[in-house]
Design an enzyme around this catalytic site. Structure first.
Site, short mmCIF file in Angstrom:
data_model
loop_
_atom_site.label_atom_id
_atom_site.label_comp_id
_atom_site.label_asym_id
_atom_site.label_seq_id
_atom_site.Cartn_x
_atom_site.Cartn_y
_atom_site.Cartn_z
N ARG A 191 1.27 0.99 9.78
CA ARG A 191 1.00 2.15 9.27
C ARG A 191 2.12 1.89 8.30
O ARG A 191 3.09 2.25 8.16
CB ARG A 191 0.25 3.25 8.91
N ARG A 224 1.10 -1.33 0.18
CA ARG A 224 0.08 -0.14 -0.25
C ARG A 224 0.95 1.46 0.14
O ARG A 224 1.41 1.65 0.74
CB ARG A 224 -1.11 0.42 1.10
N GLU A 280 -7.03 -0.86 14.97
CA GLU A 280 -8.18 -1.84 14.12
C GLU A 280 -6.96 -2.93 13.80
O GLU A 280 -5.81 -2.62 13.10
CB GLU A 280 -8.49 -1.07 12.87
N SER A 321 -10.66 -6.79 9.55
CA SER A 321 -11.84 -6.08 9.21
C SER A 321 -12.89 -6.93 8.05
O SER A 321 -12.50 -8.05 6.93
CB SER A 321 -11.27 -5.25 8.10
N ARG A 381 -0.04 -5.83 11.95
CA ARG A 381 -1.19 -5.30 13.54
C ARG A 381 -1.48 -6.11 14.18
O ARG A 381 -1.02 -5.95 15.41
CB ARG A 381 -2.17 -4.46 12.62
#
Length: 426
Positions: free
Chosen positions: A276, A261, A351, A354, A393
């Site tokens: 991130r 990403r 988070e 998801s 994460r």
RNA sequence: GGAGAGGUGGCUGAGUGGUCGAAAGCACCGGUUUGCUAAAUCGGCGUAGGGGUCAAACCCUACCGCAGGUUCGAAUCCUGUCCUCUCCGCCA
């Protein structure tokens, strides 16, 4: 992508949905173009029919002069057809362009709101956030103590936001992958290792729009390939263009891939450490199913995520994502937010997984359908995805929640079979 | 990377310019026959869009890897592209 007919017939509902999701829309323009397009299509088919009739008759005419006259008529029809065709295609392109930008219809129970502040907490995990009797470190401090995470090396070789995992942390990473895959295999999910690149058309089908200025996607120069941001892309693309048999459904798969990403525009909220990053590994769940069963399957994915994080003994809460935070493809989305003692002042929820029910939004773009026995025609499948374990994460959550006073890290028992040790560090 | 072959309906496989959406076989579905099974036999059997009907029947359009081109007319000819297979080279 929403069905054109549906948009035309439910323009008001589509507009409201866009408003609630914070997406600018051009529904009126789309409806206008689409109605015009249908007229052109009728004319186009009419001209084709006439031209076909003429062409068919020529072969049977004995007289050469009569054939020439018919040929001339055919040419004329053909030219007119080409003109109408161009007009039709232009309208079709305009409709499609708008259509691609419209988000999926939200689930009626999804909380309405602009952003994650409107998310609604649904439940909590088995484990409550821990009260530390020593100053808790964040994962970077723990990693630094044992030389587990090397961002400097990552920056040297690749750039900011890249890192090397080193030492025992690699064992933990691999153990987490094995744990997740085994748990999913046990629940009927077929494990796969997917390509890390995919065709741009597949990215677009899944709902990632590559190569714009706001893109989250790394593109491969001089090709139509991009690095995937999640295995959702390759797993969803797996059956693109296929017609499945209803008896095959639901298809449950999990895929291990790297995720890339760019995080363009995220510089300000980069956060610390692994939260991130530009590359991480993820074990992803994906399912294809019928419209009747997708909601139950969505519950199943959420439940699996809960079970995995309960087994890892990590405190978390489950939230129902607000309309403004759903993104394009999701009809409904649940996030698991793990407690991260090192975030912010004294810990924050972050988070970690998801899961989304994308209904037929992706399958319509990717053209994934199914057939029912004894019924003619086909239907679009529903697609769902969910994170089993996002390694970066999950590592944060484990390091920070299971740290001990001496900086070592307790390994939760569910990982013992895969890790061969009960403590890391020291 | 080099050389060659090929991509047609669920599968096998015909089809090199004119009712070809496409022969034939297999598979599948339905009927008949048979004491059952098997066999035989007849019929049906792609997808999408539009029209039509209470529903059907039915009608039109598009689709023979994909995208263009030639032609009154293309599965058939031309160009590009993707994929598959075989051989050679290179290589984890």
């Amino acid at each position: 992508m929403l069905d054109r007919k549906f948009i035309v017939e439910n323009a008001a509902a589509v507009k409201l949905n866009c408003r609630q999701r914070g997406v600018p829309e051009q529904v009126d323009a789309l409806v206008n173009y689409e109605l015009q397009r249908r007229e052109k299509l009728k004319r186009l088919e009419e001209l084709n029919r006439l031209a076909n009739e003429v062409a068919k008759s020529i072969g049977q005419l004995p007289d050469a002069a009569a054939r020439e006259a018919r040929k001339e008529e055919g040419r004329r029809l053909r030219e007119e057809k080409d003109q109408v065709q161009r007009e039709h295609d232009e309208l079709d392109r305009q409709v499609h362009e708008i259509q691609l930008r419209l988000p999926n219809m939200a689930h009626p129970d999804a909380p309405i709101g602009d952003d994650d502040l409107a998310n609604v907490e649904l439940s909590r995990g088995k484990h409550a956030p821990r009260v530390f009797d020593f100053p808790a470190l964040d994962h970077l401090q723990i990693g630094e103590k044992w030389s587990w995470i090397d961002f400097e090396g990552g920056a040297r070789t690749t750039g900011a936001g890249f890192y090397f995992l080193k030492g025992e942390l690699v064992l933990l990473d691999l153990a987490l992958q094995q744990f997740a895959v085994n748990e999913l295999l046990r629940r009927g999910y077929t494990p796969t290792i997917t390509p890390d690149l995919a065709q741009d058309s597949i990215l677009e089908g899944i709902g990632f729009l590559p190569r714009g200025p706001e893109t989250q996607v790394y593109s491969i120069h001089d090709s139509t390939l991009s690095l995937i941001g999640t295995a959702e892309i390759t797993l969803g693309g797996l059956y693109s263009g296929q017609v499945l048999d209803e008896t095959q459904l639901p298809i449950r798969i999990c895929g291990i891939s790297h995720c890339y990403r760019t995080e363009a525009g995220a510089a300000g909220r980069a956060g610390r450490g692994l939260y991130r990053v530009h590359q991480f590994t993820k074990v992803e769940m994906f399912a294809f199913t019928t419209p009747e069963t997708s909601e139950a399957l969505h519950e199943e994915l959420k439940q699996i995520e809960c079970e995995l994080f309960d087994a890892l003994e990590i405190p978390y809460r489950v939230v129902d994502t607000a309309t403004g935070d759903l993104g394009g493809p999701a009809h409904r989305k649940f996030d698991l937010e793990a407690w991260m003692p090192g975030r912010g002042q004294g810990g924050e929820w972050g988070e970690v997984t998801s899961t989304s029910n994308c209904t037929d939004y992706q399958s319509r773009r990717l053209n994934i359908r199914y057939k029912r026995a004894g019924e003619k025609g086909t239907h679009y499948v529903h697609t769902l995805n969910g994170t089993a374990i996002a390694l970066s994460r999950a590592l944060i959550a484990i390091l920070e929640n299971h740290q001990l006073a001496d900086g070592t890290v307790r390994v939760p028992s569910c990982l013992h079979p895969y890790l061969g040790r009960t403590t890391l560090g020291g």
